[in-house]
Design a protein around this motif. Structure first.
Motif, short mmCIF file in Angstrom:
data_model
loop_
_atom_site.label_atom_id
_atom_site.label_comp_id
_atom_site.label_asym_id
_atom_site.label_seq_id
_atom_site.Cartn_x
_atom_site.Cartn_y
_atom_site.Cartn_z
N CYS A 93 29.04 38.03 30.17
CA CYS A 93 29.04 38.13 31.64
C CYS A 93 29.99 39.25 32.05
N LEU A 94 29.50 40.19 32.85
CA LEU A 94 30.33 41.26 33.39
C LEU A 94 30.76 40.89 34.80
N HIS A 95 32.07 40.93 35.05
CA HIS A 95 32.63 40.61 36.37
C HIS A 95 33.27 41.84 36.98
N PRO A 126 46.36 46.69 46.80
CA PRO A 126 44.93 46.39 46.65
C PRO A 126 44.40 47.00 45.36
N VAL A 127 43.68 46.21 44.57
CA VAL A 127 43.18 46.69 43.28
C VAL A 127 41.73 46.26 43.09
N TYR A 128 41.07 46.93 42.16
CA TYR A 128 39.74 46.54 41.67
C TYR A 128 39.91 46.17 40.20
N MET A 129 39.08 45.21 39.73
CA MET A 129 39.21 44.75 38.35
C MET A 129 37.84 44.45 37.78
N ALA A 130 37.64 44.86 36.54
CA ALA A 130 36.41 44.56 35.80
C ALA A 130 36.78 43.94 34.47
N PHE A 131 36.01 42.93 34.05
CA PHE A 131 36.26 42.31 32.75
C PHE A 131 35.00 41.62 32.27
N LEU A 132 35.00 41.30 30.97
CA LEU A 132 33.83 40.72 30.32
C LEU A 132 34.19 39.33 29.80
N ARG A 133 33.25 38.38 29.91
CA ARG A 133 33.43 37.04 29.35
C ARG A 133 32.28 36.75 28.40
N GLY A 138 39.28 45.56 24.71
CA GLY A 138 39.79 44.22 24.49
C GLY A 138 38.74 43.31 23.90
N THR A 139 39.09 42.05 23.76
CA THR A 139 38.19 41.01 23.29
C THR A 139 37.71 40.20 24.49
N PRO A 140 36.41 39.96 24.62
CA PRO A 140 35.95 39.18 25.77
C PRO A 140 36.51 37.77 25.73
N ARG A 141 36.87 37.25 26.87
CA ARG A 141 37.36 35.87 26.97
C ARG A 141 36.18 34.91 27.01
N ARG A 166 35.00 29.23 28.38
CA ARG A 166 35.85 28.04 28.42
C ARG A 166 37.05 28.30 29.32
N ASP A 167 37.51 29.55 29.38
CA ASP A 167 38.56 29.94 30.32
C ASP A 167 37.90 30.22 31.66
N SER A 168 38.42 29.64 32.71
CA SER A 168 37.83 29.84 34.03
C SER A 168 37.95 31.29 34.46
N HIS A 169 37.07 31.68 35.37
CA HIS A 169 37.11 33.03 35.92
C HIS A 169 38.48 33.32 36.53
N ARG A 170 39.02 32.38 37.29
CA ARG A 170 40.31 32.60 37.94
C ARG A 170 41.43 32.78 36.91
N ARG A 171 41.38 32.01 35.82
CA ARG A 171 42.42 32.13 34.80
C ARG A 171 42.39 33.50 34.15
N VAL A 172 41.20 34.03 33.88
CA VAL A 172 41.11 35.36 33.29
C VAL A 172 41.61 36.41 34.27
N ARG A 173 41.20 36.29 35.53
CA ARG A 173 41.64 37.26 36.53
C ARG A 173 43.14 37.24 36.70
N ASP A 174 43.73 36.04 36.80
CA ASP A 174 45.16 35.94 37.04
C ASP A 174 45.99 36.40 35.85
N SER A 175 45.38 36.43 34.65
CA SER A 175 46.09 36.94 33.48
C SER A 175 46.00 38.46 33.38
N HIS A 176 45.22 39.08 34.30
CA HIS A 176 45.04 40.54 34.35
C HIS A 176 44.46 41.10 33.06
N ASP A 177 43.61 40.29 32.40
CA ASP A 177 43.03 40.66 31.11
C ASP A 177 41.73 41.44 31.35
#
Length: 322
Positions: free
Chosen positions: A212-214, A224-231, A259-262, A265-276
């Motif tokens: 999943c691409l977020h 203000p920031v923009y963030m992209a990450f993969l799960r 990086g390694t996709p999360r 099992r880790d919630s979307h908010r948890r990944v975002r708040d970890s800035h991963d």
């Protein structure tokens, strides 16, 4: 940020750019039936027949979950779990007599002698566990259903990966693509207004797995920031077999994240708040947009690859998707 004001364009594995629309979150109020518990009557008490096995004796009549010490009982011998004792306002749900502080020590002793299958045995878990170890195992069981990974909603749907893939496509209208490279362009007419907004734009299928691409905008402190990450749609251990990169740039400059996709099992908010993930400050995003900086035109490209163990060298080498 109003998601209607952002245009998302994607080209997959060399295809031409195509428009991808972002979608508003959908709410669901019940999970698939295969994960539901026994039926209840209007009082929240199980409406089944009298217990016919030790396992059923250890089932709380209010919440229908297995009971663990302290197991409480009324003066007539009816039992319930400690959590539900508070919920029923100290009244027995069976005979309505007042509950005291009586422990059912005999039933607690019986529970110590039991070994039971995992509650997810019908989903493939083969384990048999002592009664008091079973609950801990089930909280970590690899066969337990996954929560819907759609970001920005309170969707309560759970299921296995094939079920959730169809759910994301049919109910959340998430775009599905086959391939291990991607190219997204985000356009925002008024980038000076950055409010919390989330999108799950794409689910990718490659190496026989789903990712999943977020992408989202939010305030990081005062900036203000923009963030992209993969799960990864699977468990954490399996997620470690894959890596991904994200790149954004223009005017001879670029930012790269690897990086390694999360796991989901880790919630979307948890990944975002970890800035991963790839974080782009607004000023840098506007610089990459070029022009008079009055409109955001941010292109994020990326790829996914599988790490293969080299038995001769003892190191991991990337296995790129063809």
């Amino acid at each position: 940020m109003d998601s209607d004001n952002i245009e998302c364009v994607s080209s997959i594995d060399g295809l031409e750019d195509e428009e991808i629309n972002s979608h508003h979150p959908h709410n669901y109020h019940q999970s698939p039936n295969q994960y539901s518990s026994k039926p209840h009557n209007n009082h929240g008490v199980s409406s089944g027949i009298a217990p016919t096995s030790v396992h059923e004796l250890l089932e709380c009549p209010v919440c229908t979950n297995s009971m663990y010490p302290p197991i409480h009982q009324c003066h007539n011998g009816h039992t319930l779990c400690s959590t539900c004792k508070t919920r029923v306002h100290n009244r027995c749900p069976t005979c309505r007599q007042e509950l005291g502080d009586i422990r059912c020590l005999a039933l607690e002793k019986v529970a110590e002698s039991l070994e039971l299958p995992c509650r997810y045995y019908s989903l493939g878990c083969p384990g048999i566990f002592p009664y008091y170890s079973k609950l801990k195992h089930e909280s970590l069981c690899n066969f337990r259903p996954y929560n819907c990974p759609y970001a920005g909603s309170e969707c309560s749907v759970t299921g296995d990966i094939p079920y959730l893939v169809n759910h994301l496509k049919d109910d959340h209208k998430v775009d599905m693509h086959t391939g291990c490279t991607f190219n997204h362009r985000y356009v925002k007419s008024n980038p000076r207004e950055v409010e919390n907004a989330t999108w799950m734009l794409t689910v990718f299928h490659c190496f026989g797995q789903y990712f999943c691409l977020h992408f989202e905008a939010f305030q990081l402190g005062m900036a203000p920031v923009y963030m992209a990450f993969l799960r990864f749609m699977g468990d954490e251990v399996e997620a470690r077999n894959y890596s991904y990169s994200l790149e954004v740039g223009a005017n001879g400059r670029k930012l790269i994240w690897e990086g390694t996709p999360r796991s989901i099992r880790d919630s979307h908010r948890r990944v975002r708040d970890s800035h991963d993930g790839l974080i782009i400050q607004r000023n840098m995003a506007l610089f990459f947009s070029g022009g008079d900086r009055k409109e955001l035109k941010l292109r994020v490209t990326g790829r996914i690859w599988k790490e293969q163990q080299n038995p001769d060298a003892g190191v991991c080498i990337p296995n790129l998707c063809s």
